[in-house]
Scaffold this motif. Structure first.
Motif, mmCIF file in Angstrom:
data_model
loop_
_atom_site.group_PDB
_atom_site.id
_atom_site.type_symbol
_atom_site.label_atom_id
_atom_site.label_comp_id
_atom_site.label_asym_id
_atom_site.label_seq_id
_atom_site.Cartn_x
_atom_site.Cartn_y
_atom_site.Cartn_z
ATOM 1 N N LEU A 48 69.768 72.491 15.170
ATOM 2 C CA LEU A 48 69.670 71.569 16.302
ATOM 3 C C LEU A 48 71.006 71.338 16.999
ATOM 4 O O LEU A 48 71.090 70.531 17.918
ATOM 5 N N LYS A 49 72.031 72.066 16.596
ATOM 6 C CA LYS A 49 73.339 71.906 17.238
ATOM 7 C C LYS A 49 73.225 72.196 18.722
ATOM 8 O O LYS A 49 72.560 73.144 19.135
ATOM 9 N N GLY A 50 73.860 71.356 19.513
ATOM 10 C CA GLY A 50 73.832 71.529 20.959
ATOM 11 C C GLY A 50 72.648 70.871 21.627
ATOM 12 O O GLY A 50 72.562 70.841 22.850
ATOM 13 N N LEU A 51 71.728 70.343 20.848
ATOM 14 C CA LEU A 51 70.542 69.690 21.399
ATOM 15 C C LEU A 51 70.789 68.191 21.511
ATOM 16 O O LEU A 51 71.477 67.604 20.681
ATOM 17 N N ASP A 52 70.234 67.585 22.536
ATOM 18 C CA ASP A 52 70.247 66.129 22.657
ATOM 19 C C ASP A 52 68.956 65.604 22.059
ATOM 20 O O ASP A 52 67.870 66.057 22.415
ATOM 21 N N LEU A 53 69.077 64.640 21.168
ATOM 22 C CA LEU A 53 67.918 64.049 20.511
ATOM 23 C C LEU A 53 67.807 62.573 20.847
ATOM 24 O O LEU A 53 68.811 61.888 21.009
ATOM 25 N N VAL A 54 66.587 62.101 20.925
ATOM 26 C CA VAL A 54 66.290 60.677 20.907
ATOM 27 C C VAL A 54 65.668 60.468 19.542
ATOM 28 O O VAL A 54 64.593 60.987 19.251
ATOM 29 N N LEU A 55 66.382 59.768 18.695
ATOM 30 C CA LEU A 55 66.043 59.707 17.286
ATOM 31 C C LEU A 55 65.335 58.404 16.932
ATOM 32 O O LEU A 55 65.877 57.326 17.146
ATOM 33 N N PRO A 56 64.132 58.494 16.363
ATOM 34 C CA PRO A 56 63.458 57.279 15.916
ATOM 35 C C PRO A 56 64.036 56.810 14.584
ATOM 36 O O PRO A 56 64.593 57.605 13.825
ATOM 37 N N LEU A 57 63.920 55.538 14.331
ATOM 38 C CA LEU A 57 64.347 54.977 13.054
ATOM 39 C C LEU A 57 63.126 54.446 12.308
ATOM 40 O O LEU A 57 63.155 53.378 11.708
#
Length: 175
Positions: A48-57
């Motif tokens: 996933l390097k280089g990817l922008d994530l919206v990360l849930p918690l």
């Protein structure tokens, strides 16, 4: 907009493999993508390097194991996810994956700050947590310099507390 690079393509992943596929397609077609993750990305952080994530918690609840019969019904994948999910933000930060944090999947939005604190207790630096709440989402959506920073001319919302609100559960919010 998307193909010209003026706006990101936002896609919701079904799992960490889906996120890795989205990352690969985005790189191949040179399209800026943001993936709304699932919380299992620690399993494929290097992809996933280089990817922008919206990360849930949305960390899972502890499985019921107080009854031996019920304990046998808990599968290993669920048990491992319960164990490793709070480390997801730290693993991704260590792998150089850029992410913002989201309330997605939480039953109650007021659980968000305690979950951020849980991620900090599990190794995410307070600085990385703060960036994931401010600078990173602003950058992901093309608003860096306007929001998410403290500087002249930027819009700002400030939290005034008596202690580090990301690390201290007893921190009082004044403003």
């Amino acid at each position: 907009g998307v193909l010209a690079g003026r706006q990101p393509l936002v896609l919701v992943a079904d799992d960490e493999l889906d996120a890795a596929r989205i990352a690969a397609v985005g790189r191949e077609f040179k399209v800026r993508t943001i993936v709304v993750g699932t919380g299992t990305e620690y399993r494929k952080a290097d992809a996933l390097k280089g990817l922008d994530l919206v990360l849930p918690l949305n960390f899972p609840k502890a499985p019921t194991v107080n009854d031996p019969a019920k304990a046998l019904e808990v599968n290993l994948v669920d048990l491992e996810h319960w164990r490793y999910a709070p480390f997801n933000p730290k693993v991704l930060a260590d792998a150089g994956v850029r992410f913002s944090l989201s309330t997605r999947g939480l039953e109650k939005p007021e659980d968000f700050l305690p979950r951020v604190r849980t991620a900090v207790r599990h190794g995410l630096s307070p600085e990385a947590a703060l960036a994931a709440l401010t600078e990173v989402p602003a950058t992901q959506f093309g608003l860096s310099g306007e929001i998410g920073v403290l500087k002249a001319g930027a819009r700002a919302n400030l939290l005034i507390t008596d202690a580090n609100f990301l690390g201290d559960e007893k921190a009082k919010l004044y403003e």
